[in-house]
Design a protein around this motif. Structure first.
Motif, PDB file in Angstrom:
ATOM      1  N   TRP A  53      34.932 -23.553  47.943  1.00 19.87           N
ATOM      2  CA  TRP A  53      36.006 -22.881  47.205  1.00 19.87           C
ATOM      3  C   TRP A  53      37.176 -22.457  48.102  1.00 19.87           C
ATOM      4  O   TRP A  53      38.278 -22.192  47.617  1.00 19.87           O
ATOM      5  N   ARG A  66      40.783 -16.093  45.434  1.00 14.02           N
ATOM      6  CA  ARG A  66      39.550 -16.853  45.320  1.00 14.02           C
ATOM      7  C   ARG A  66      38.358 -16.032  45.815  1.00 14.02           C
ATOM      8  O   ARG A  66      37.255 -16.130  45.268  1.00 14.02           O
ATOM      9  N   GLN A  69      37.350 -13.772  43.027  1.00 15.46           N
ATOM     10  CA  GLN A  69      36.662 -14.511  41.969  1.00 15.46           C
ATOM     11  C   GLN A  69      35.208 -14.797  42.355  1.00 15.46           C
ATOM     12  O   GLN A  69      34.295 -14.688  41.526  1.00 15.46           O
ATOM     13  N   VAL A  70      34.982 -15.149  43.604  1.00 14.13           N
ATOM     14  CA  VAL A  70      33.625 -15.423  44.069  1.00 14.13           C
ATOM     15  C   VAL A  70      32.777 -14.154  44.030  1.00 14.13           C
ATOM     16  O   VAL A  70      31.604 -14.173  43.607  1.00 14.13           O
ATOM     17  N   GLN A  74      29.423 -13.355  41.733  1.00 17.62           N
ATOM     18  CA  GLN A  74      28.157 -12.948  42.341  1.00 17.62           C
ATOM     19  C   GLN A  74      27.680 -11.599  41.826  1.00 17.62           C
ATOM     20  O   GLN A  74      26.653 -11.076  42.274  1.00 17.62           O
TER      21      GLN A  74
END
Length: 587
Positions: A53, A66, A69-70, A74
């Motif tokens: 990513w 990003r 978002q990760v 999680q």
């Protein structure tokens, strides 16, 4: 002179902090010049491949988006600190990989070890494993370091340990793993903060100064090893923001370009520099000027003077006794005012009078007193003070030696230097040109000053109204200067003004004399030891008992370093006799 081995393709350097930042830049440049081998040490662990990513994303804002978002995917709640931590890990990985790739592309072998150099056991094991592959380590570059910048009253023990351990404990651990007698090169990355000191960096300054002293000690004990502690100034790297650059500019602190600094490291490792255990590469650090208390104050400072403590006085002897030069007395008063307000600089000295010069003979007082009375604090930031130096040889006898008015001010960036409107004369005078145009003929044939004050090199022009000379600022060691170190006003250079007038007086058969007053002294730019400059003096009036003159020190383009207005030289027969015995001629 000792001889050390040259750096070659078989040399193996162990480099702490060498995979990122300015140390990495230096290693890459060294790889380009020598194709030697490197073992880079760093705390960051590196993985085989970047997360899918993050791949190809170079924009900071997009990459942080990003990361958020990760973290959300999680099931974590993203915080600014948490996002920044992941972002830093990704950027760190990229920097390390880029460093390794650049070193290999230059033709060098390199391996990276993730290790904490403050952990001695872990470090020993890591080095033992890798030397079996790359060979015997022949050099160390210790570039690791941590910052915890805070004013000293806000620092914690943890702050101190974090900063101190990386520099000092790190060096101890490296040298415990690699015997010094095995090393051909030892390079320590120190800082100008250790050499000059810097606000908010007491622990960092202390740790770096320990590196400096360690370099001298190791070099003394192991002369065949090329040991150098480099006191770096700030680099033009990502840590120096535009705001910080502006702050540096206001304090006349230049940043070091990456390519320039890296090449300087390579240059310092040249054989011709192997006896220099410490070098400073960067601008002097001066404290930022704090706003002055608007209340006017007065203060008194006592100082003991002795001939033994001030070796330069042996180069200023008239008759049989050393005397304190008027310019040194002026610098004494100037330094006193500057020390009261750290960060402020000398601007003007007005109405300076030599009332009772200080002569170092058996009757010299042991203690002198400087009195300072502030008279104005202006909106411009300037502080004006009346100053004087006096002594009390007996309870009923007070001697006032020097008096004047000094103005200091905050350093508002670089002070603009005016220019001398008259062109620099390039022709030689008629009489003196054939007998004393060079400095070798001026000392001691015409001038009594010894080596500490010998700046005049050549008379370029002399006439009944003017004299112009080429000069080089004298070089004095700290030991020679004794109690009179140079800050903003250099008295050893400034004495050349009086010397120039003395040369003119000899040519015009006016006898000799000593300066008794300066109406105004202004400083615009600083001269450094060994620097070339020109001195132009215009005679305003000349009688049998006194000379009045103006003088400017300037560069070849006419930009002025400092200016003296209405210098008065008093001529007496007693002085003529004293000078005659000093330089060996009779006027």
């Amino acid at each position: 002179m000792t001889t050390t081995a040259r750096i070659c393709s078989e040399s193996v350097f162990l480099v702490s902090g060498g995979a990122r930042g300015v140390t990495a830049q230096c290693v890459m440049k060294l790889a380009q010049s020598s194709q030697c081998k490197f073992i880079l040490l760093g705390r960051s662990a590196i993985s085989g491949q970047e997360p899918e990513w993050a791949q190809g994303c170079e924009d900071e804002a997009e990459l942080k988006k990003r990361v958020m978002q990760v973290l959300i995917a999680q099931g974590e709640k993203p915080t600014p600190m948490g996002v920044q931590k992941v972002f830093n890990q990704i950027i760190g990985q990229r920097e390390i990989q880029a460093t390794l790739a650049a070193i290999r592309q230059a033709g060098s072998r390199v391996e990276y070890i993730s290790v904490d150099i403050t952990n001695k056991i872990e470090l020993q094991q890591a080095i033992s494993d890798i030397t079996q592959r790359l060979g015997t380590i022949t050099g160390i570059i210790h570039g690791a370091g941590n910052l915890a910048d805070k004013l000293i009253e806000k620092k914690t023990e943890r702050d101190f340990e974090t900063v101190y351990a990386a520099k000092v404990q790190g060096l101890e651990n490296l040298l415990s793993c690699i015997p010094i007698n095995q090393l051909q090169h030892l390079v320590l990355f120190s800082s100008v903060a250790g050499f000059y000191g810097n606000a908010g960096q007491s622990d960092y300054a202390l740790a770096n100064e320990i590196l400096n002293k360690s370099a001298h000690l190791i070099k003394q004990q192991h002369p065949d090893c090329h040991v150098v502690s480099i006191n770096w100034g700030p680099w033009d790297s990502g840590m120096v923001t535009p705001e910080l650059k502006r702050a540096f500019a206001q304090r006349n602190i230049a940043v070091i370009p990456l390519d320039v600094g890296a090449q300087m490291l390579v240059n310092e490792l040249a054989e011709k520099n192997q006896n220099d255990a410490q070098v400073v590469i960067g601008s002097p650090i001066t404290p930022a000027a704090a706003p002055a208390n608007p209340k006017l104050s007065s203060y008194r400072i006592r100082r003991c003077l002795s001939l033994a403590a001030n070796p330069f006085l042996h180069d200023y002897v008239t008759g049989d006794c050393p005397v304190l030069p008027a310019t040194v007395a002026a610098s004494w008063l100037i330094n006193t005012c500057e020390q009261r307000y750290p960060g402020y600089r000398f601007r003007r000295l007005e109405r300076f009078n030599v009332l009772e010069g200080i002569i170092f003979d058996e009757s010299q007082p042991h203690e002198f007193v400087v009195d300072v009375q502030e008279t104005a604090k202006l909106e411009s930031g300037e502080i004006v003070s009346e100053v004087l130096i006096w002594s009390e040889l007996h309870r009923d006898q007070v001697d006032v030696h020097y008096r004047g008015q000094i103005t200091i001010a905050p350093p508002f960036g670089s002070l603009t230097s005016p220019s001398d409107p008259s062109p620099l004369p390039t022709y030689a005078g008629a009489d003196l040109a054939t007998t004393a145009t060079s400095g070798q003929l001026l000392y001691p044939g015409i001038l009594f000053q010894g080596r500490s004050f010998q700046g005049l090199q050549q008379v370029l022009n002399i006439s009944p109204e003017r004299i112009t000379l080429h000069c080089i600022a004298p070089k004095l060691s700290a030991a020679q200067k004794g109690q009179f170190v140079v800050k903003t006003f250099d008295p050893y250079i400034a004495d050349s003004v009086y010397q120039a007038i003395a040369v003119w007086m000899r040519q015009s058969h006016r006898g000799v004399g000593l300066p008794s007053e300066f109406e105004l002294v202004e400083q615009f730019m600083s001269l450094t030891a060994g620097e070339s400059y020109y001195l132009s003096v215009e005679i305003q009036s000349a009688t049998e008992t006194s000379i009045i003159a103006n003088a400017i020190a300037h560069d070849i383009e006419g930009k002025i370093y400092f200016r003296f207005s209405n210098i008065k030289i008093v001529i007496t027969q007693q002085l003529n006799r004293a000078f005659a015995s000093s330089v060996g001629y009779i006027t």
